[in-house]
Every structure is written in structure tokens, then in C-alpha cells.
Write a protein that holds these residues in place. Sequence first.
Motif, PDB file in Angstrom:
ATOM      1  N   LYS A  82     -17.070  -2.345  95.299  1.00  0.00           N
ATOM      2  CA  LYS A  82     -18.204  -2.577  96.191  1.00  0.00           C
ATOM      3  C   LYS A  82     -19.526  -2.069  95.613  1.00  0.00           C
ATOM      4  N   LEU A  83     -19.457  -0.993  94.854  1.00  0.00           N
ATOM      5  CA  LEU A  83     -20.676  -0.286  94.464  1.00  0.00           C
ATOM      6  C   LEU A  83     -21.144  -0.568  93.037  1.00  0.00           C
ATOM      7  N   LEU A  84     -20.205  -0.808  92.113  1.00  0.00           N
ATOM      8  CA  LEU A  84     -20.541  -0.755  90.692  1.00  0.00           C
ATOM      9  C   LEU A  84     -20.160  -2.010  89.912  1.00  0.00           C
ATOM     10  N   GLY A  85     -21.032  -2.388  88.999  1.00  0.00           N
ATOM     11  CA  GLY A  85     -20.753  -3.437  88.034  1.00  0.00           C
ATOM     12  C   GLY A  85     -21.041  -2.873  86.651  1.00  0.00           C
ATOM     13  N   PHE A  86     -20.241  -3.256  85.652  1.00  0.00           N
ATOM     14  CA  PHE A  86     -20.354  -2.643  84.337  1.00  0.00           C
ATOM     15  C   PHE A  86     -20.653  -3.658  83.241  1.00  0.00           C
ATOM     16  N   VAL A  87     -21.591  -3.288  82.371  1.00  0.00           N
ATOM     17  CA  VAL A  87     -21.853  -4.045  81.152  1.00  0.00           C
ATOM     18  C   VAL A  87     -21.516  -3.097  79.999  1.00  0.00           C
ATOM     19  N   PHE A  88     -20.378  -3.338  79.357  1.00  0.00           N
ATOM     20  CA  PHE A  88     -19.923  -2.454  78.296  1.00  0.00           C
ATOM     21  C   PHE A  88     -20.616  -2.785  76.974  1.00  0.00           C
ATOM     22  N   GLN A  89     -20.736  -1.778  76.134  1.00  0.00           N
ATOM     23  CA  GLN A  89     -21.451  -1.944  74.870  1.00  0.00           C
ATOM     24  C   GLN A  89     -20.822  -3.020  73.995  1.00  0.00           C
ATOM     25  N   SER A  90     -19.489  -3.124  74.013  1.00  0.00           N
ATOM     26  CA  SER A  90     -18.800  -4.097  73.169  1.00  0.00           C
ATOM     27  C   SER A  90     -18.467  -5.388  73.918  1.00  0.00           C
ATOM     28  N   THR A  91     -19.032  -5.578  75.087  1.00  0.00           N
ATOM     29  CA  THR A  91     -18.850  -6.712  76.020  1.00  0.00           C
ATOM     30  C   THR A  91     -17.446  -6.776  76.601  1.00  0.00           C
ATOM     31  N   GLN A  92     -16.407  -6.536  75.783  1.00  0.00           N
ATOM     32  CA  GLN A  92     -15.023  -6.544  76.266  1.00  0.00           C
ATOM     33  C   GLN A  92     -14.660  -7.839  76.986  1.00  0.00           C
ATOM     34  N   LEU A  93     -15.098  -8.964  76.442  1.00  0.00           N
ATOM     35  CA  LEU A  93     -14.665 -10.255  76.973  1.00  0.00           C
ATOM     36  C   LEU A  93     -13.227 -10.510  76.531  1.00  0.00           C
ATOM     37  N   ILE A  94     -12.496 -11.259  77.343  1.00  0.00           N
ATOM     38  CA  ILE A  94     -11.107 -11.591  77.028  1.00  0.00           C
ATOM     39  C   ILE A  94     -11.095 -12.868  76.199  1.00  0.00           C
ATOM     40  N   GLY A  95     -10.610 -12.756  74.978  1.00  0.00           N
ATOM     41  CA  GLY A  95     -10.689 -13.862  74.042  1.00  0.00           C
ATOM     42  C   GLY A  95      -9.973 -15.122  74.456  1.00  0.00           C
ATOM     43  N   SER A  96      -8.931 -14.995  75.274  1.00  0.00           N
ATOM     44  CA  SER A  96      -8.141 -16.162  75.681  1.00  0.00           C
ATOM     45  C   SER A  96      -8.715 -16.863  76.907  1.00  0.00           C
ATOM     46  N   LEU A  97      -9.813 -16.321  77.452  1.00  0.00           N
ATOM     47  CA  LEU A  97     -10.431 -16.910  78.633  1.00  0.00           C
ATOM     48  C   LEU A  97     -11.772 -17.533  78.276  1.00  0.00           C
ATOM     49  N   ARG A  98     -12.094 -18.647  78.923  1.00  0.00           N
ATOM     50  CA  ARG A  98     -13.394 -19.279  78.740  1.00  0.00           C
ATOM     51  C   ARG A  98     -14.465 -18.414  79.400  1.00  0.00           C
ATOM     52  N   ALA A  99     -15.716 -18.712  79.118  1.00  0.00           N
ATOM     53  CA  ALA A  99     -16.813 -17.893  79.637  1.00  0.00           C
ATOM     54  C   ALA A  99     -16.750 -17.758  81.149  1.00  0.00           C
ATOM     55  N   ILE A 100     -16.594 -18.863  81.860  1.00  0.00           N
ATOM     56  CA  ILE A 100     -16.578 -18.805  83.316  1.00  0.00           C
ATOM     57  C   ILE A 100     -15.363 -18.041  83.825  1.00  0.00           C
ATOM     58  N   GLU A 101     -14.257 -18.119  83.112  1.00  0.00           N
ATOM     59  CA  GLU A 101     -13.058 -17.383  83.515  1.00  0.00           C
ATOM     60  C   GLU A 101     -13.243 -15.888  83.308  1.00  0.00           C
ATOM     61  N   ASN A 102     -13.974 -15.507  82.248  1.00  0.00           N
ATOM     62  CA  ASN A 102     -14.292 -14.095  82.038  1.00  0.00           C
ATOM     63  C   ASN A 102     -15.162 -13.564  83.166  1.00  0.00           C
ATOM     64  N   VAL A 103     -16.129 -14.367  83.598  1.00  0.00           N
ATOM     65  CA  VAL A 103     -17.013 -13.936  84.682  1.00  0.00           C
ATOM     66  C   VAL A 103     -16.239 -13.800  85.990  1.00  0.00           C
TER      67      VAL A 103
END
Length: 221
Positions: A82-103
Amino acid sequence: MALLKLENISKAFGGNPIIESTSFEVNPGDTIALTSPSGSGKSTMLAMAGLLMTPDSGSIIVEGGADALAFSDKQLSELRQKLLGFVFQSTQLIGSLRAIENVIAPSNFAVGKLSFNPEERAAELLERFGLADRMYHYPHQLSVGQKRRVAVARAMLLKPRIVIADEPTNDLDEESAKEVANALFEYAEQGNALLYATHVPALAKRAKTVMTLQDKTFCKS
């Protein structure tokens, strides 16, 4: 009332103090920059403020007056949602997911029913960040700047009151850095808050409050 209030927070690793007696609060509309040399404690401070790391001493008071350090793991998970959203320094996107799926990914772990359609909000955020033609691309098909914008969109998906960003413009070209920074500050202007770490003087100057590490304590500069 503050969204988050840190009181006398301290942390040591291996008996070596990293952060001592740091206090500050985060209110709606705040933009707060943490500055210090690389490796000196900015990421640690963000992790504690984001309730991802437990300080050795001090309190973290959330809206309503409760100390989050006394919460159960389940309560902390619900609070972070509810309170927090994170933007990590290394992005930490999941390689097997498309951009919209990561979001969309954070919505898969959301507690309770959401008041919006995650896929629709994800598409709106990606479009707003100029990625309408990239939302079905995988991370390896995106530039560094595009991946960082996907990470910012992911942080905003669940409409958190505070976005915490660790070096959000690190390694970006000037135009990409500007786009990412603008998106974060615009979000804060909507009545939310932004807490971020940076070693870029120009980005730090955009904050309403700049806190610099002095003798292991973050103080307003």
C-alpha cells in the motif's frame, strides 16, 4: 501526518557502524535526496526506509502512529504493497517476461482486490513513458534507459504513496536520465512522495530536501 517517520535509525555490519542516529520523515509531496560517496550507506538507508532491511535500533513510524518494526511479516508485506514502490539500481526486470508483464508483476502478489485493472494501468504507464511500441518486448530487446523506465512504471503500478529509487538515473544518457527523473518528480507532485539516492549533483538539487551522510548520520544539508 507523515507517511513515514524514521527515528534514530542505526545499522552496523560485522560490528562496523554504517549508519547512526538518523531521523527524518516523509510527507505527501516530499522529494528527498540522499547523497554520499558510493558504498557509504545510501542503499542501506533506502532498504531500511523501505522496510526491506531491519535497523539495529530506532523506530519506523507509519501513518496512524504504529511502529512498523513491530509488525509481522504478513503485516509488513501488506504495508509495503500500500505504501511503497521500489526502483532498484539494477532494475531487476525478469528476463522471461515482456515489458508489460514485468510492470504487472507486483499485482500478482497484491493482497485483496485491486480497484483498477493492472494490465490497463501497466499499459497506460508504459505509454506515458514513451514505451507504447516496446511493451511487448523482452528486457534484452530494450536499451538501458528503456529498462529503467519499465522499472519506474512497475514501481508505480500499485499506486504507492512513496516511491523509493536507488540511483534511478545511473548509467543513463542525458535524455533518458531526464525522462526517468521527470516521471518520478511528476508522481510526487500528485500528492505522493519520492525518496531517492543519487551521486548526481544536478539530480540531488531537484529535491526539496537533500540529506548528506556526515559522520555516519544522514543530515539535512
